[in-house]
Scaffold this motif. Structure first.
Motif, PDB file in Angstrom:
ATOM      1  N   GLU A  23      24.720  56.333  72.249  1.00  0.00           N
ATOM      2  CA  GLU A  23      23.742  57.409  72.422  1.00  0.00           C
ATOM      3  C   GLU A  23      22.924  57.627  71.154  1.00  0.00           C
ATOM      4  O   GLU A  23      21.698  57.783  71.214  1.00  0.00           O
ATOM      5  CB  GLU A  23      24.448  58.708  72.815  1.00  0.00           C
ATOM      6  N   LEU A  24      23.577  57.635  69.990  1.00  0.00           N
ATOM      7  CA  LEU A  24      22.839  57.844  68.748  1.00  0.00           C
ATOM      8  C   LEU A  24      21.966  56.642  68.423  1.00  0.00           C
ATOM      9  O   LEU A  24      20.832  56.800  67.965  1.00  0.00           O
ATOM     10  CB  LEU A  24      23.805  58.121  67.594  1.00  0.00           C
ATOM     11  N   VAL A  25      22.470  55.438  68.666  1.00  0.00           N
ATOM     12  CA  VAL A  25      21.657  54.243  68.441  1.00  0.00           C
ATOM     13  C   VAL A  25      20.399  54.286  69.301  1.00  0.00           C
ATOM     14  O   VAL A  25      19.284  54.042  68.820  1.00  0.00           O
ATOM     15  CB  VAL A  25      22.460  52.960  68.748  1.00  0.00           C
ATOM     16  N   ARG A  26      20.573  54.618  70.569  1.00  0.00           N
ATOM     17  CA  ARG A  26      19.428  54.666  71.489  1.00  0.00           C
ATOM     18  C   ARG A  26      18.428  55.732  71.061  1.00  0.00           C
ATOM     19  O   ARG A  26      17.214  55.516  71.106  1.00  0.00           O
ATOM     20  CB  ARG A  26      19.932  54.949  72.918  1.00  0.00           C
ATOM     21  N   ALA A  27      18.923  56.884  70.602  1.00  0.00           N
ATOM     22  CA  ALA A  27      18.033  57.959  70.181  1.00  0.00           C
ATOM     23  C   ALA A  27      17.246  57.571  68.931  1.00  0.00           C
ATOM     24  O   ALA A  27      16.049  57.851  68.827  1.00  0.00           O
ATOM     25  CB  ALA A  27      18.843  59.232  69.924  1.00  0.00           C
ATOM     26  N   ILE A  28      17.911  56.933  67.988  1.00  0.00           N
ATOM     27  CA  ILE A  28      17.229  56.529  66.765  1.00  0.00           C
ATOM     28  C   ILE A  28      16.226  55.417  67.048  1.00  0.00           C
ATOM     29  O   ILE A  28      15.115  55.404  66.487  1.00  0.00           O
ATOM     30  CB  ILE A  28      18.259  56.134  65.694  1.00  0.00           C
ATOM     31  N   GLU A  29      16.571  54.498  67.917  1.00  0.00           N
ATOM     32  CA  GLU A  29      15.604  53.455  68.300  1.00  0.00           C
ATOM     33  C   GLU A  29      14.382  54.073  68.972  1.00  0.00           C
ATOM     34  O   GLU A  29      13.244  53.634  68.738  1.00  0.00           O
ATOM     35  CB  GLU A  29      16.286  52.436  69.213  1.00  0.00           C
ATOM     36  N   PHE A  30      14.615  55.105  69.770  1.00  0.00           N
ATOM     37  CA  PHE A  30      13.480  55.813  70.367  1.00  0.00           C
ATOM     38  C   PHE A  30      12.651  56.503  69.289  1.00  0.00           C
ATOM     39  O   PHE A  30      11.418  56.510  69.341  1.00  0.00           O
ATOM     40  CB  PHE A  30      13.957  56.847  71.387  1.00  0.00           C
TER      41      PHE A  30
ATOM     42  N   ALA B  92      12.355  66.704  65.945  1.00  0.00           N
ATOM     43  CA  ALA B  92      11.188  66.534  66.802  1.00  0.00           C
ATOM     44  C   ALA B  92      11.494  65.725  68.055  1.00  0.00           C
ATOM     45  O   ALA B  92      10.625  65.578  68.923  1.00  0.00           O
ATOM     46  CB  ALA B  92      10.060  65.858  66.017  1.00  0.00           C
ATOM     47  N   VAL B  93      12.713  65.222  68.139  1.00  0.00           N
ATOM     48  CA  VAL B  93      13.091  64.329  69.238  1.00  0.00           C
ATOM     49  C   VAL B  93      14.245  64.893  70.062  1.00  0.00           C
ATOM     50  O   VAL B  93      14.321  64.678  71.276  1.00  0.00           O
ATOM     51  CB  VAL B  93      13.488  62.938  68.673  1.00  0.00           C
ATOM     52  N   ALA B  94      15.137  65.628  69.414  1.00  0.00           N
ATOM     53  CA  ALA B  94      16.447  65.929  69.985  1.00  0.00           C
ATOM     54  C   ALA B  94      16.396  66.616  71.344  1.00  0.00           C
ATOM     55  O   ALA B  94      17.001  66.144  72.320  1.00  0.00           O
ATOM     56  CB  ALA B  94      17.253  66.778  69.001  1.00  0.00           C
ATOM     57  N   LYS B  95      15.696  67.751  71.454  1.00  0.00           N
ATOM     58  CA  LYS B  95      15.723  68.504  72.722  1.00  0.00           C
ATOM     59  C   LYS B  95      15.053  67.725  73.847  1.00  0.00           C
ATOM     60  O   LYS B  95      15.497  67.790  74.999  1.00  0.00           O
ATOM     61  CB  LYS B  95      15.065  69.869  72.535  1.00  0.00           C
ATOM     62  N   GLY B  96      13.996  66.986  73.532  1.00  0.00           N
ATOM     63  CA  GLY B  96      13.357  66.168  74.553  1.00  0.00           C
ATOM     64  C   GLY B  96      14.259  65.049  75.020  1.00  0.00           C
ATOM     65  O   GLY B  96      14.348  64.751  76.222  1.00  0.00           O
ATOM     66  N   PHE B  97      14.942  64.420  74.071  1.00  0.00           N
ATOM     67  CA  PHE B  97      15.854  63.329  74.403  1.00  0.00           C
ATOM     68  C   PHE B  97      16.983  63.825  75.291  1.00  0.00           C
ATOM     69  O   PHE B  97      17.295  63.231  76.324  1.00  0.00           O
ATOM     70  CB  PHE B  97      16.404  62.712  73.115  1.00  0.00           C
ATOM     71  N   VAL B  98      17.600  64.949  74.900  1.00  0.00           N
ATOM     72  CA  VAL B  98      18.723  65.467  75.681  1.00  0.00           C
ATOM     73  C   VAL B  98      18.251  65.996  77.032  1.00  0.00           C
ATOM     74  O   VAL B  98      19.004  65.970  78.013  1.00  0.00           O
ATOM     75  CB  VAL B  98      19.486  66.551  74.893  1.00  0.00           C
ATOM     76  N   SER B  99      17.001  66.447  77.127  1.00  0.00           N
ATOM     77  CA  SER B  99      16.510  66.955  78.406  1.00  0.00           C
ATOM     78  C   SER B  99      16.467  65.847  79.453  1.00  0.00           C
ATOM     79  O   SER B  99      16.742  66.091  80.633  1.00  0.00           O
ATOM     80  CB  SER B  99      15.125  67.585  78.239  1.00  0.00           C
ATOM     81  N   ASP B 100      16.164  64.611  79.030  1.00  0.00           N
ATOM     82  CA  ASP B 100      16.166  63.492  79.979  1.00  0.00           C
ATOM     83  C   ASP B 100      17.585  63.109  80.395  1.00  0.00           C
ATOM     84  O   ASP B 100      17.835  62.762  81.548  1.00  0.00           O
ATOM     85  CB  ASP B 100      15.453  62.285  79.367  1.00  0.00           C
ATOM     86  N   VAL B 101      18.509  63.159  79.441  1.00  0.00           N
ATOM     87  CA  VAL B 101      19.920  62.919  79.776  1.00  0.00           C
ATOM     88  C   VAL B 101      20.404  63.975  80.763  1.00  0.00           C
ATOM     89  O   VAL B 101      21.048  63.668  81.777  1.00  0.00           O
ATOM     90  CB  VAL B 101      20.788  62.948  78.507  1.00  0.00           C
ATOM     91  N   LEU B 102      20.062  65.216  80.480  1.00  0.00           N
ATOM     92  CA  LEU B 102      20.473  66.327  81.332  1.00  0.00           C
ATOM     93  C   LEU B 102      19.897  66.189  82.731  1.00  0.00           C
ATOM     94  O   LEU B 102      20.601  66.376  83.738  1.00  0.00           O
ATOM     95  CB  LEU B 102      20.010  67.630  80.691  1.00  0.00           C
ATOM     96  N   ARG B 103      18.643  65.853  82.795  1.00  0.00           N
ATOM     97  CA  ARG B 103      17.973  65.701  84.098  1.00  0.00           C
ATOM     98  C   ARG B 103      18.640  64.610  84.933  1.00  0.00           C
ATOM     99  O   ARG B 103      18.858  64.772  86.141  1.00  0.00           O
ATOM    100  CB  ARG B 103      16.500  65.373  83.854  1.00  0.00           C
ATOM    101  N   GLN B 104      18.996  63.499  84.285  1.00  0.00           N
ATOM    102  CA  GLN B 104      19.632  62.396  85.008  1.00  0.00           C
ATOM    103  C   GLN B 104      21.015  62.791  85.486  1.00  0.00           C
ATOM    104  O   GLN B 104      21.406  62.491  86.622  1.00  0.00           O
ATOM    105  CB  GLN B 104      19.716  61.166  84.102  1.00  0.00           C
TER     106      GLN B 104
END
Length: 319
Positions: free
Chosen positions: A87-94, A165-177
């Motif tokens: 999860e952290l690798v994917r977030a940092i790559e994003f 600048a990324v965290a809440k948006g990133f987790v919102s997609d995880v949450l939605r899925q």
């Protein structure tokens, strides 16, 4: 991200005995913000299950992205190299991709610079970081110093990561899925300015208000959101005062000070991570430069409210 107290307030409005009921709740405790959940559910049990998914997901990712309490990202910043979770690798790559797409106006490698502003804002006696200290910190913000190789993340030089600048948006997609996979399709979650909408509220869409930056209880505009994300970055959301002037938390990579072009920027898009990234990046860019970046995205809407209180619309949010 500071851990706050957790308070759960449940409101239930039964529509009919055979129709889904509307449930809503608010709590505080993750991502240093108030979280709201609302939707239509067949039973209180279903609503509680959805809330369980929300809280579990937020707890998991709040810990993952936290750079002030113990967690993977803090450990990475301290140790410089880490065999990490996918999860952290994917977030940092994003985050690296976001830097490239926004021409550097969303930079997760600005941790040194942002930490100076964080310390100034959170001090018992707020102060302004000196320009010399900010310039020195910014010398260590080269995104090429952030490297991933499978499960391994490496930070070269003195670079620090900040995923704000990324965290809440990133987790919102995880949450939605996760909510979708659990069968929920008629609800929304507000992560303190990041609104995640599932479904279309029986065909009518969810009417989501955008706060008036000049009036805490006022609405600047209302947007009909269907199965998408609406994210607002605003100068009013997190700030401190020094010598009678407000300094907010959105720091320009050009000036290293809070950007003063806009009062808020709102982005409507199907992907929450990109909506979050763009709301921050656009806040630090001119309208024309921002529109050039937006040409890379289809079916996206933006509303800028300038420092002169002018409303400018783009794409699916055009009036």
């Amino acid at each position: 991200m500071k851990k706050g107290f957790f308070v759960l307030i449940l409101f239930i409005a039964l529509l009919t005995s055979c129709s889904p009921a509307k449930y809503s709740t608010q709590f505080y405790g993750y991502f240093d913000t108030v979280i709201s959940v609302e939707g239509y559910f067949d039973s209180e049990e279903d609503f509680n299950k959805a809330c369980g998914i929300v809280t579990t997901t937020l707890r998991e990712y709040d810990s993952l992205f936290d750079i002030y309490d113990d967690g993977e990202l803090k450990k990475l910043n301290e140790e410089r190299e880490l065999v990490s979770s996918p999860e952290l690798v994917r977030a940092i790559e994003f985050g690296v991709e976001a830097y490239n797409v926004t021409n550097g106006y969303c930079n997760i490698a600005m941790g040194n610079t942002l930490s100076l502003w964080h310390d100034a804002r959170e001090s018992d006696s707020p102060y302004l970081p000196t320009l010399i200290s900010l310039q020195e910190a910014q010398r260590h913000s080269d995104i090429s110093n952030v490297k991933t190789d499978g499960e391994r993340i490496t930070l070269d030089g003195e670079t620090l990561i900040d995923m704000g600048a990324v965290a809440k948006g990133f987790v919102s997609d995880v949450l939605r899925q996760r909510l979708t996979d659990a069968g929920f399709d008629n609800m929304y979650v507000n992560l303190g300015g990041n609104v995640v909408v599932l479904g279309n509220k029986d065909g009518n869409g969810w009417n989501v208000g955008i706060r008036d930056p000049l009036n805490e209880s006022g609405i600047a505009d209302a947007v009909n959101v269907n199965d998408a994300c609406l994210v607002t970055s605003g100068s009013y959301q997190r700030f401190f005062e020094y010598n009678g002037k407000k300094y907010h938390h959105i720091i320009s990579p050009d000036t290293l000070y809070p950007s003063d072009r806009y009062l808020s920027v709102t982005v409507l898009y199907e992907n929450g991570a990109w909506a979050d990234v763009l709301s921050t990046a656009l806040f630090n860019m001119s309208i024309d430069d921002g529109k050039e970046v937006l040409e890379k995205f289809d079916n996206i809407g933006v509303m800028w409210i300038t420092s002169d209180n002018e409303y400018i619309y783009y794409g699916t949010l055009k009036k």
